[in-house]
Design a protein around this motif. Structure first.
Motif, PDB file in Angstrom:
ATOM      1  N   LEU A   1       0.849  -1.180   0.000  1.00  0.00           N
ATOM      2  CA  LEU A   1       0.000   0.000   0.000  1.00  0.00           C
ATOM      3  C   LEU A   1       0.890   1.236   0.000  1.00  0.00           C
ATOM      4  N   VAL A   2       0.292   2.410  -0.049  1.00  0.00           N
ATOM      5  CA  VAL A   2       1.050   3.653  -0.140  1.00  0.00           C
ATOM      6  C   VAL A   2       2.038   3.796   1.019  1.00  0.00           C
ATOM      7  N   GLY A   3       1.617   3.443   2.216  1.00  0.00           N
ATOM      8  CA  GLY A   3       2.472   3.582   3.391  1.00  0.00           C
ATOM      9  C   GLY A   3       3.465   2.451   3.578  1.00  0.00           C
ATOM     10  N   GLY A   4       3.459   1.469   2.679  1.00  0.00           N
ATOM     11  CA  GLY A   4       4.421   0.376   2.747  1.00  0.00           C
ATOM     12  C   GLY A   4       3.896  -0.918   3.330  1.00  0.00           C
ATOM     13  N   THR A   5       2.701  -0.906   3.892  1.00  0.00           N
ATOM     14  CA  THR A   5       2.118  -2.136   4.434  1.00  0.00           C
ATOM     15  C   THR A   5       1.879  -3.127   3.306  1.00  0.00           C
ATOM     16  N   ARG A   6       2.295  -4.383   3.507  1.00  0.00           N
ATOM     17  CA  ARG A   6       2.052  -5.424   2.510  1.00  0.00           C
ATOM     18  C   ARG A   6       0.741  -6.121   2.850  1.00  0.00           C
ATOM     19  N   VAL A   7      -0.085  -6.306   1.812  1.00  0.00           N
ATOM     20  CA  VAL A   7      -1.371  -6.977   1.987  1.00  0.00           C
ATOM     21  C   VAL A   7      -1.562  -7.977   0.857  1.00  0.00           C
ATOM     22  N   GLU A   8      -2.467  -8.920   1.072  1.00  0.00           N
ATOM     23  CA  GLU A   8      -2.822  -9.890   0.038  1.00  0.00           C
ATOM     24  C   GLU A   8      -3.476  -9.154  -1.133  1.00  0.00           C
ATOM     25  N   LYS A   9      -3.260  -9.655  -2.327  1.00  0.00           N
ATOM     26  CA  LYS A   9      -3.818  -8.988  -3.512  1.00  0.00           C
ATOM     27  C   LYS A   9      -5.335  -9.123  -3.620  1.00  0.00           C
ATOM     28  N   ASN A  10      -5.939  -9.963  -2.798  1.00  0.00           N
ATOM     29  CA  ASN A  10      -7.397 -10.051  -2.796  1.00  0.00           C
ATOM     30  C   ASN A  10      -8.007  -9.320  -1.596  1.00  0.00           C
ATOM     31  N   ASP A  11      -7.219  -8.491  -0.940  1.00  0.00           N
ATOM     32  CA  ASP A  11      -7.689  -7.676   0.172  1.00  0.00           C
ATOM     33  C   ASP A  11      -8.796  -6.741  -0.322  1.00  0.00           C
ATOM     34  N   ILE A  12      -9.772  -6.437   0.525  1.00  0.00           N
ATOM     35  CA  ILE A  12     -10.897  -5.592   0.128  1.00  0.00           C
ATOM     36  C   ILE A  12     -10.416  -4.215  -0.334  1.00  0.00           C
ATOM     37  N   ARG A  13      -9.320  -3.735   0.240  1.00  0.00           N
ATOM     38  CA  ARG A  13      -8.783  -2.437  -0.187  1.00  0.00           C
ATOM     39  C   ARG A  13      -8.340  -2.513  -1.654  1.00  0.00           C
ATOM     40  N   LEU A  14      -7.688  -3.606  -2.031  1.00  0.00           N
ATOM     41  CA  LEU A  14      -7.263  -3.772  -3.419  1.00  0.00           C
ATOM     42  C   LEU A  14      -8.442  -4.010  -4.342  1.00  0.00           C
ATOM     43  N   GLU A  15      -9.446  -4.741  -3.850  1.00  0.00           N
ATOM     44  CA  GLU A  15     -10.667  -4.925  -4.640  1.00  0.00           C
ATOM     45  C   GLU A  15     -11.303  -3.577  -4.947  1.00  0.00           C
ATOM     46  N   ALA A  16     -11.295  -2.679  -3.954  1.00  0.00           N
ATOM     47  CA  ALA A  16     -11.900  -1.359  -4.149  1.00  0.00           C
ATOM     48  C   ALA A  16     -11.110  -0.542  -5.157  1.00  0.00           C
ATOM     49  N   TYR A  17      -9.804  -0.378  -4.934  1.00  0.00           N
ATOM     50  CA  TYR A  17      -9.085   0.493  -5.875  1.00  0.00           C
ATOM     51  C   TYR A  17      -8.787  -0.202  -7.189  1.00  0.00           C
ATOM     52  N   GLY A  18      -8.796  -1.524  -7.204  1.00  0.00           N
ATOM     53  CA  GLY A  18      -8.666  -2.241  -8.478  1.00  0.00           C
ATOM     54  C   GLY A  18      -9.897  -2.062  -9.354  1.00  0.00           C
ATOM     55  N   THR A  19     -11.058  -2.031  -8.739  1.00  0.00           N
ATOM     56  CA  THR A  19     -12.293  -1.807  -9.502  1.00  0.00           C
ATOM     57  C   THR A  19     -12.354  -0.368  -9.997  1.00  0.00           C
ATOM     58  N   VAL A  20     -11.842   0.560  -9.206  1.00  0.00           N
ATOM     59  CA  VAL A  20     -11.750   1.953  -9.655  1.00  0.00           C
ATOM     60  C   VAL A  20     -10.815   2.032 -10.864  1.00  0.00           C
ATOM     61  N   ASP A  21      -9.725   1.285 -10.836  1.00  0.00           N
ATOM     62  CA  ASP A  21      -8.786   1.254 -11.963  1.00  0.00           C
ATOM     63  C   ASP A  21      -9.464   0.673 -13.211  1.00  0.00           C
ATOM     64  N   GLU A  22     -10.238  -0.391 -13.026  1.00  0.00           N
ATOM     65  CA  GLU A  22     -10.979  -0.979 -14.149  1.00  0.00           C
ATOM     66  C   GLU A  22     -11.959   0.038 -14.731  1.00  0.00           C
ATOM     67  N   LEU A  23     -12.658   0.741 -13.859  1.00  0.00           N
ATOM     68  CA  LEU A  23     -13.594   1.780 -14.310  1.00  0.00           C
ATOM     69  C   LEU A  23     -12.853   2.840 -15.111  1.00  0.00           C
ATOM     70  N   ASN A  24     -11.685   3.226 -14.648  1.00  0.00           N
ATOM     71  CA  ASN A  24     -10.910   4.241 -15.343  1.00  0.00           C
ATOM     72  C   ASN A  24     -10.552   3.795 -16.756  1.00  0.00           C
ATOM     73  N   SER A  25     -10.255   2.519 -16.923  1.00  0.00           N
ATOM     74  CA  SER A  25      -9.948   2.002 -18.262  1.00  0.00           C
ATOM     75  C   SER A  25     -11.160   2.102 -19.175  1.00  0.00           C
ATOM     76  N   TRP A  26     -12.343   1.817 -18.649  1.00  0.00           N
ATOM     77  CA  TRP A  26     -13.567   1.953 -19.442  1.00  0.00           C
ATOM     78  C   TRP A  26     -13.813   3.407 -19.817  1.00  0.00           C
ATOM     79  N   LEU A  27     -13.531   4.326 -18.877  1.00  0.00           N
ATOM     80  CA  LEU A  27     -13.687   5.749 -19.184  1.00  0.00           C
ATOM     81  C   LEU A  27     -12.766   6.144 -20.330  1.00  0.00           C
ATOM     82  N   GLY A  28     -11.544   5.626 -20.310  1.00  0.00           N
ATOM     83  CA  GLY A  28     -10.608   5.916 -21.393  1.00  0.00           C
ATOM     84  C   GLY A  28     -11.097   5.401 -22.728  1.00  0.00           C
TER      85      GLY A  28
END
Length: 186
Positions: A15-42
């Motif tokens: 994460l931004v502060g350096g904490t390591r988390v699993e790639k299926n963490d809810i935080r990654l699900e949230a910002y990963g879906t935002v990233d997917e949305l951004n690709s559709w916007l493009g």
């Protein structure tokens, strides 16, 4: 700088502060879906057949998606903390929706996704925005999330729906309405 770091090869990421988390963490699900949305916007923005002013709105939204993604990727204990998400961004989307609605016929029917290919793409992006909203809500159940981010993503899905209708309208594609035999017999 290399694109690959090999640090995520075992299913974790930082994460931004350096904490390591699993790639299926809810935080990654949230910002990963935002990233997917951004690709559709493009993809939608790459079309020359959308309303001219939509390009500005979509470009702003793509930048906002990066802001939202970096905010969601920042743990509360990180030394760096993002600025609050601006309410003005929500207001700007509402204004863009209102402007598009001025050219659209009014009705009270459910619109089926489709028509012009760009309208269909806008509807796909709308559903990804709704999923992003759900993922952000799930994250907000475990950590503080700026409520303006939720309002923005919600309004962005409204904008994408309105944009899909406008794309059909300006490209002379008839809107398709839900015509359920079950619904008609009620």
């Amino acid at each position: 700088m290399k694109v690959y770091t090999r640090t995520g090869d075992k299913g974790t990421t930082s994460l931004v502060g350096g904490t390591r988390v699993e790639k299926n963490d809810i935080r990654l699900e949230a910002y990963g879906t935002v990233d997917e949305l951004n690709s559709w916007l493009g993809l939608i923005d790459s079309s020359k057949l959308i309303p001219e002013r939509a390009h500005d709105t979509l470009l702003d939204a793509m930048n906002r998606m990066f802001d939202i993604g970096s905010t969601l990727a920042t743990e509360p204990e990180s030394k760096w903390q993002p600025a609050p998400f601006p309410q003005e961004a929500v207001t700007a989307l509402e204004k863009a929706i209102d402007e598009l609605e001025e050219i659209l016929p009014r009705h009270n029917k459910f619109v089926l996704p489709g028509g012009h290919p760009d309208a269909a793409r806008a509807n796909i992006a709308r559903t990804v925005a709704r999923r992003a909203e759900r993922r952000i809500i799930s994250l907000a159940q475990t950590t503080a999330v700026d409520p303006t981010i939720l309002r923005y993503v919600n309004r962005l899905s409204d904008y994408l729906f309105t944009l899909s209708r406008a794309i059909n309208c300006i490209n002379s594609h008839e809107e398709l309405y839900w015509n359920s035999p079950r619904h008609n017999s009620i």
